[in-house]
Design a protein around this motif. Sequence first.
Motif, PDB file in Angstrom:
ATOM      1  N   GLU A  14      41.486  27.953 -10.034  1.00 26.92           N
ATOM      2  CA  GLU A  14      42.774  27.320 -10.313  1.00 26.92           C
ATOM      3  C   GLU A  14      43.922  28.274  -9.989  1.00 26.92           C
ATOM      4  N   ASP A 124      41.436  25.611  -5.371  1.00 32.23           N
ATOM      5  CA  ASP A 124      42.152  24.339  -5.434  1.00 32.23           C
ATOM      6  C   ASP A 124      43.137  24.179  -4.272  1.00 32.23           C
ATOM      7  N   LEU A 139      49.502  21.422 -13.298  1.00 32.27           N
ATOM      8  CA  LEU A 139      49.518  22.889 -13.303  1.00 32.27           C
ATOM      9  C   LEU A 139      50.893  23.427 -13.677  1.00 32.27           C
TER      10      LEU A 139
END
Length: 163
Positions: A14, A124, A139
Amino acid sequence: MPEKKTALWDLVCETDPNYTTTVNQRGGFTAIGAQYQIKCATEQFGSFGRGWGVREETFKFEMDSRLVVYQAELFYLFNGVEGTLPIHSSCTTSWGTKLDDDCIKKVATDALTKGLSKLGFNADVFMGRFDDNKYVSTLETKYGKKSKAPSKPQLNKSADLDI
C-alpha cells in the motif's frame, strides 16, 4: 504455523498518496518518490547497507550507442532470512564527449526501485489501483490528503522586523 508466502508483500503493497506524483507523459501514470520507497524498505529491513542494500554493482558504458547499463544484486533480511534478487537498468544519455552528470544516479535508482517493486513495495501503484479514484480517496482519508502547494509564511513587518 508457517509464514504466509505473501507476508512481506502484504506489509509493503500500500502506498501513501502523499508520496506519489501524476505524470502526464507517455499516456499518463503515477510515479512514486524513490526516497519514499527507500524509507519504506528501511522500515522493513533496517539500515541501508546492513539490513538491505545492493552489492556487486557494475556499470557498462556503450559510447557508440550512448547507453549506460547497470547491474547489481539487491539483498534484504526479512524475518531473519536473507533474500537476494538481480536488479538492472539502462538508459541512453545525451552526452557528446562528456558523460551525463546524472546517468549513474538514474540507472542505479531505477534498478533499485524496480527491485523493491518486485518484492511488493508500492504494488498498488504498479497494479493500476491508483487509476481508481475511490481507492485513492480511501488512502487519502487514511494517510491525510496532500495539499496542492505549500503555503508561504506571511511576513508581519511590524512584528518580525526591527524597522
